[in-house]
Design a protein around this motif. Structure first.
Motif, short mmCIF file in Angstrom:
data_model
loop_
_atom_site.label_atom_id
_atom_site.label_comp_id
_atom_site.label_asym_id
_atom_site.label_seq_id
_atom_site.Cartn_x
_atom_site.Cartn_y
_atom_site.Cartn_z
N VAL A 10 3.37 -4.58 3.13
CA VAL A 10 2.47 -3.78 3.96
C VAL A 10 2.95 -3.83 5.41
N GLN A 11 2.91 -2.67 6.06
CA GLN A 11 3.23 -2.59 7.48
C GLN A 11 1.96 -2.21 8.23
N TYR A 12 1.82 -2.78 9.41
CA TYR A 12 0.65 -2.50 10.23
C TYR A 12 1.08 -1.77 11.48
N SER A 50 -7.29 -2.19 17.32
CA SER A 50 -7.11 -2.91 16.06
C SER A 50 -5.84 -2.47 15.33
N ASN A 51 -5.45 -3.29 14.36
CA ASN A 51 -4.33 -2.96 13.49
C ASN A 51 -4.81 -2.09 12.33
N HIS A 52 -3.96 -1.19 11.90
CA HIS A 52 -4.24 -0.37 10.72
C HIS A 52 -3.05 -0.46 9.77
N ILE A 53 -3.33 -0.31 8.49
CA ILE A 53 -2.27 -0.38 7.47
C ILE A 53 -1.56 0.96 7.38
N ARG A 54 -0.24 0.89 7.33
CA ARG A 54 0.58 2.09 7.13
C ARG A 54 0.91 2.19 5.64
N HIS A 73 0.87 -1.18 0.00
CA HIS A 73 0.00 0.00 0.00
C HIS A 73 0.90 1.23 0.00
N TRP A 112 -0.60 -0.59 15.48
CA TRP A 112 -1.67 -0.80 16.45
C TRP A 112 -2.26 0.54 16.88
#
Length: 165
Positions: free
Chosen positions: A95-97, A105-109, A27, A99
Motif C-alpha cells: 500500500v502507498q499513501y 491526513s494520509n490517504h491510500i493510493r 489495495h 498526503w
C-alpha cells in the motif's frame, strides 16, 4: 490429480503459488483491458484456485488484499491465461499513501492493475470467434472442417458451455 499454479520465485526457481500470510495490505483496482470476458481467481493457502470475480471487457473492481496473496486471470471461454506486468501470476504491491493537505491526513493510493491478453495465433483467434458464433456443437459438421479442427472446436465449446453453468 490436483492441478497447481506455479510461479518463479526471487531466485528463479519454480514453486507452487499459494497465499502466505495476511500481514502486508495491498489495495488494487483490477481493470479488464482485454476484449473478452475474464475470470479472476485467488490462490488460497493450500495452492487451490478459488473463483473470485468475473469481469466483462473494460470493467474494473477494487480489492483490498495482501502482498503475499497470488491472483491469476483466465479468459472465460477458452480458459487461456491472461497477464499482468508480463506475468501469469500476480501479487499485489505494498500500500502507498499520499498526503492530502486540505484534510491534513494520509490517504491510500489504490494501484491500478491492467489485465491483458497474451499474444495468440491467428488460428486460435479464429477458433474462438467461431465458437462464439455457433449455438452448439451440432453445427460444426456443417462447416466441413477437418476432423482435427472440429475436435479442437468441440473442446472450446465444452469450456464455453461449462462457463454458462
Amino acid at each position: 490429480m490436483d492441478e497447481f499454479e506455479y510461479e518463479v520465485d526471487d531466485k528463479g526457481n519454480m514453486q507452487i503459488a499459494k497465499s502466505l500470510d495476511s500481514e502486508e495490505p495491498s489495495h488494487i483496482r483490477f481493470v479488464n483491458c482485454s476484449y473478452c470476458s475474464i475470470s479472476i481467481y485467488w490462490i488460497d493457502y493450500n495452492g487451490k484456485t478459488q473463483l473470485y470475480k468475473k469481469l466483462e471487457p473494460l470493467q474494473f473492481f477494487d480489492l483490498n488484499t495482501y502482498t503475499t496473496h497470488p491472483w491469476i486471470f483466465k479468459e472465460r471461454i477458452t480458459q487461456d491465461r491472461l497477464v499482468v506486468n508480463n506475468k501469469t501470476v500476480f501479487r499485489g504491491p505494498k500500500v502507498q499513501y499520499f498526503w492530502v493537505p486540505t484534510t491534513n491526513s494520509n490517504h491510500i493510493r489504490r494501484e491500478v492493475i491492467r489485465i491483458r491478453m497474451p499474444m495468440r495465433s491467428l488460428t486460435r483467434l479464429v477458433m474462438v470467434e467461431i465458437v462464439k458464433a455457433l449455438p452448439d456443437e451440432n453445427c460444426l459438421a456443417a462447416l466441413g472442417l477437418p476432423g482435427t479442427l472440429q475436435n479442437e472446436l468441440k473442446s472450446l465449446m465444452i469450456l464455453k458451455n461449462q462457463d454458462k453453468s
